[in-house]
Write a protein that holds these residues in place. Structure first.
Motif, PDB file in Angstrom:
ATOM      1  N   ILE A 555       0.836  -1.209   0.000  1.00 34.83           N
ATOM      2  CA  ILE A 555       0.000   0.000   0.000  1.00 34.83           C
ATOM      3  C   ILE A 555       0.866   1.251   0.000  1.00 34.83           C
ATOM      4  O   ILE A 555       0.637   2.185  -0.775  1.00 34.83           O
ATOM      5  N   SER A 556       1.872   1.294   0.879  1.00 39.44           N
ATOM      6  CA  SER A 556       2.715   2.492   0.979  1.00 39.44           C
ATOM      7  C   SER A 556       3.471   2.743  -0.325  1.00 39.44           C
ATOM      8  O   SER A 556       3.590   3.895  -0.770  1.00 39.44           O
ATOM      9  N   LYS A 557       3.971   1.686  -0.956  1.00 42.90           N
ATOM     10  CA  LYS A 557       4.672   1.861  -2.232  1.00 42.90           C
ATOM     11  C   LYS A 557       3.720   2.359  -3.314  1.00 42.90           C
ATOM     12  O   LYS A 557       4.056   3.261  -4.096  1.00 42.90           O
ATOM     13  N   THR A 558       2.527   1.778  -3.373  1.00 42.74           N
ATOM     14  CA  THR A 558       1.552   2.183  -4.394  1.00 42.74           C
ATOM     15  C   THR A 558       1.161   3.644  -4.233  1.00 42.74           C
ATOM     16  O   THR A 558       1.082   4.396  -5.218  1.00 42.74           O
ATOM     17  N   VAL A 559       0.921   4.067  -2.993  1.00 43.87           N
ATOM     18  CA  VAL A 559       0.542   5.463  -2.741  1.00 43.87           C
ATOM     19  C   VAL A 559       1.696   6.398  -3.093  1.00 43.87           C
ATOM     20  O   VAL A 559       1.516   7.413  -3.771  1.00 43.87           O
ATOM     21  N   ALA A 560       2.903   6.068  -2.646  1.00 45.92           N
ATOM     22  CA  ALA A 560       4.053   6.955  -2.860  1.00 45.92           C
ATOM     23  C   ALA A 560       4.435   7.054  -4.335  1.00 45.92           C
ATOM     24  O   ALA A 560       4.913   8.097  -4.785  1.00 45.92           O
ATOM     25  N   ASP A 561       4.237   5.991  -5.097  1.00 46.58           N
ATOM     26  CA  ASP A 561       4.582   6.010  -6.525  1.00 46.58           C
ATOM     27  C   ASP A 561       3.777   7.035  -7.304  1.00 46.58           C
ATOM     28  O   ASP A 561       4.159   7.429  -8.412  1.00 46.58           O
ATOM     29  N   ASN A 562       2.653   7.464  -6.756  1.00 44.30           N
ATOM     30  CA  ASN A 562       1.837   8.473  -7.433  1.00 44.30           C
ATOM     31  C   ASN A 562       2.428   9.873  -7.312  1.00 44.30           C
ATOM     32  O   ASN A 562       1.972  10.792  -8.005  1.00 44.30           O
ATOM     33  N   PHE A 563       3.423  10.048  -6.441  1.00 39.19           N
ATOM     34  CA  PHE A 563       3.975  11.378  -6.193  1.00 39.19           C
ATOM     35  C   PHE A 563       5.382  11.543  -6.761  1.00 39.19           C
ATOM     36  O   PHE A 563       5.679  12.558  -7.399  1.00 39.19           O
TER      37      PHE A 563
END
Length: 773
Positions: A555-563
């Motif tokens: 989850i954290s990787k998926t969210v951060a990859d958007n930024f």
């Protein structure tokens, strides 16, 4: 074709568009671009990179096997015993890398525990005597002395040792060779600078530097012998090539992670997922063997220290946080809490990367002014860190000690969960328990299970904000500094804060929330999943938490990859290291290979005049030259292959020339051995100034066929640039020949190098593609 024409250089030191080297991967020392880079603070060409605070030329590595006549003769003449020696040496070097990295990792921790332990004991003793100002002076003075010592080493001996080192190792394994990143001086400063920097109380880790240290050790062992130290046995010379050195450095990087975290399997997966750009099953076996050796060495040395013979090291071991005693049952609301942890961890992780990038760009302006400014910056950050670490605990209230008779409270000494600080007997300062400890002990305190009431929400919040900010402003100063520990500290404090907030509705222990918070921050910052998951499980010895750790990392990787990108990818780009990604950029699909190659293309005849070769070597920085056979040697012009600059230098130094333009390959094969053309150790190869060609020799001829790679990789000029980029990266190439699609034209159109796939080059030629980027 235009042969021997020099590259144009404009008066401001910048290469003119369309004329920058198309035929090789590096530039000569007199072509280093300095002013534009230092003024704009952005790298305007892929030919240079920032190493430390210095600008250095970039070369590519020759991972391709050069199949020329000498190579074929060498392999055909090898006996079974020589092949057996080569295989045995591979495993022997893997063993030595594991032993050396394990020893360095142990003594690194031993040094930190004893030096930092002495500093903290001194501070604690003065605090117990109510000598608070003297305690601060002792604490800040020790920190300052250690920080200056680390900065002096880094600023004056090896600027390349600053920072983590993982971006540089990652770039090297991608095929980028920047000056001194794996040099012996860098290894020396990395080891001692890391011990001093971590002991100085900086919010940095020794884990990133350990990866760089393992790679440096592997590079040193993989030099293929040394004439200076009389290590010139024939079987050592088998490793005088970039391909085998790359494999050894991959083993070294894996060994560094294993030594830092006592996570052998995690080390292998880190090398596979983050460090290495090329992988194969044989390399998997050797990296696994290397990390296993590291684990055995560390276990043996730690057991020796359990007897109390290692000073203040005691039973602390390496960075090992055992939370297996906590109950790992969880319900639906716990899974929802983990989802929220992952989302917020991804946001905070991407913000961390954003601020680290800005701070690094700011610090590089200061650091480039000279060594004195580097040291001044280190002094400033050291004083700031000391003031925060000693001053912020005064904001916390004294807490009564728990009634558990098994736990000593307050703790008298360096480690432990309960620091008295300014509190009266029977009370402890929870914020001092985090700040006035080594980073490893602070993480142990946060990960500790069954201590729900030990840290207040107020203290956890202050510690989280302080560590988050200090970790950002500390990375980039002139000391070896890793990012793992600051991110773990910030994530663990954040996770424990959330666990304390929802403790009434959750069955999970607050120590497990700290673990999940650390995982969320690591995923949001590093953008690794499998390797981080295994490293955390090996660290905490808690296999039951595997599903939740996997979930929070994803989850954290998926969210951060958007930024933004991962922190190491950002640093690689910021330093100007021309990293080849595993995927092609979208705008490459609109171009073909022939669109990005341009002249002057410098070629040689199969039998070439010595003067022409020397002129081309002097006037260009090309590292590869096409060799074309023309009548009467062939019926029509045809591509014979590709010859390397380093091989031409060796051939010219041997002076096996002829007065007529005839084939003399047999004489060259008798005069030279395959090892004569092997890659020498760092900076020890034949240089242009080593050649002493007489005037009458300029008109003689030399046969290039024996040293020409007769099977270079080629693509047709109409191949998609995206497809060519994937081919270039997957095969680990330095040169990719572009040949014409239609007959009746010259046999080669141009050569694609790493530079030709960079955005600076492509978008410089076709600026209209920027909108489609």
């Amino acid at each position: 074709m235009d042969r021997g024409e020099p590259i144009d250089i404009e008066s401001d030191g910048m290469f003119s568009k369309g004329r920058l080297e198309r035929n090789g991967s590096g530039i000569s020392d007199d072509m280093i671009i300095r002013e534009p880079l230092l003024k704009k603070r952005t790298n305007t060409t892929s030919q240079i990179a920032i190493v430390g605070a210095n600008v250095c030329p970039i070369e590519s590595l020759d991972y391709e096997i050069v199949e020329n006549d000498l190579f074929k003769q060498d392999w055909r003449s090898r006996k079974k015993i020589q092949i057996f020696q080569y295989v045995v040496l591979k495993w022997t070097l893997a063993l030595l890398i594991g032993l050396a990295t394990g020893l360095v990792g142990f003594f690194n921790n031993l040094g930190v525990e004893n030096i930092a332990g002495f500093k903290l004991l001194l501070t604690n003793d003065l605090m117990l005597k109510d000598r608070y100002f003297k305690a601060f002076l002792a604490f800040a003075g020790c920190n300052l002395g250690l920080a200056v010592a680390a900065a002096v080493l880094c600023a004056y001996i090896a600027p390349a040792a600053a920072g983590s080192g993982i971006p540089e190792v990652k770039a090297y394994l991608n095929g980028v060779d920047a000056y001194s990143i794996l040099a012996p001086s860098t290894l020396f400063v990395k080891i001692f600078g890391s011990v001093l920097g971590v002991s100085a109380g900086f919010v940095v880790g020794k884990e990133g530097p350990m990866v760089h240290t393992g790679a440096c050790i592997a590079n040193l062992l993989g030099q293929g012998g040394s004439r200076k130290y009389h290590l010139t046995w024939r079987w050592l010379r088998y490793f005088k090539n970039d391909r085998d050195r790359r494999d050894l450095i991959t083993c070294g990087a894996a060994a560094g992670v294993a030594a830092a975290f006592r996570a052998p399997v995690g080390g292998v997966l880190f090398a596979l997922e983050e460090a290495a750009s090329w992988w194969r099953s044989a390399l998997l076996w050797r990296t696994f063997f290397t990390t296993a050796v590291v684990a055995v060495v560390l276990r043996a040395l730690i057991e020796y220290c359990w007897s109390g013979k290692c000073g203040l090291f005691g039973q602390g071991g390496l960075i090992m946080f055992d939370v297996s005693s906590a109950i790992s049952t969880y319900s639906t609301q716990d899974v929802l809490a983990v989802l929220i942890l992952g989302i917020i961890g991804g946001i905070f992780g991407s913000l961390y990367n954003y601020f680290v990038d800005k701070v690094l760009r700011t610090y590089s302006i200061i650091n480039e002014r000279g060594a004195s400014f580097k040291i001044l910056l280190v002094i400033t950050i050291s004083l700031l860190t000391s003031c925060c670490s000693f001053g912020l605990p005064w904001l916390a209230k004294c807490t009564p000690c728990p009634t558990d008779p098994k736990k000593q409270c307050p703790t008298i000494g360096r480690s432990g969960n309960y620091k008295s600080f300014q509190c009266s007997e029977g009370h402890y300062n929870d914020l001092a328990s985090l700040f006035l400890n080594t980073n490893d002990d602070a993480i142990r305190n946060l990960f500790s299970s069954g201590t729900e009431e030990e840290f207040s929400l107020y203290s956890l919040f202050i510690f989280f904000v302080a560590i988050y900010c200090l970790g950002i402003v500390t990375y980039g100063i002139a000391v070896p500094a890793g990012l793992f520990i600051p991110v773990i500290l910030a994530g663990a404090s954040y996770g424990r804060l959330v666990g304390t907030l929802i403790g009434s509705i959750s069955d999970l222990d607050v120590g497990l929330f700290a673990l999940l918070g650390a995982a969320s921050f690591l995923g949001g910052t590093m953008r690794m999943t499998v390797s981080l998951c295994v490293i955390l499980l090996e660290l905490t010895n808690d296999l039951l938490m595997l599903p939740l750790v996997m979930l929070v990392l994803l989850i954290s990787k998926t969210v951060a990859d958007n930024f933004n990108k991962g922190v190491y990818d950002q640093i690689v780009k910021m330093k100007g290291l021309p990293f080849m990604e595993s995927h092609a950029e979208p705008y490459m699909r609109h171009l073909v290979a022939g669109d990005v190659v341009s002249g002057p293309l410098i070629t040689f005849n199969g039998v070439e005049k010595v003067g022409n070769i020397l002129h081309a070597l002097k006037t260009t920085g090309h590292n590869g030259f096409p060799v074309i056979d023309e009548p009467p040697i062939s019926e029509a012009p045809e591509l014979c292959g590709l010859v390397l600059r380093s091989h031409l230098l060796v051939l010219l130094k041997g002076k096996k020339f002829s007065s007529e333009r005839v084939l003399t390959g047999d004489e060259v094969l008798q005069r030279f051995d395959a090892f004569d053309f092997a890659k020498a150790g760092s900076g020890k190869g034949v240089k242009l100034e080593d050649l002493h060609i007489e005037e009458d020799e300029m008109e003689l001829y030399v046969d290039l066929h024996p040293i020409t790679n007769a099977s270079p990789y080629t693509v047709v000029e109409t191949m998609s640039l995206a497809k060519a980029a994937l081919l270039f990266r997957e095969l680990g190439l330095r040169h990719l020949c572009v040949v014409p699609k239609t007959p009746g034209r010259p046999p080669i159109v141009g050569i694609l190098t790493r530079h030709d796939f960079t955005p600076e080059h492509i978008l410089g030629i076709y600026p209209n593609l920027k909108a489609q980027k």
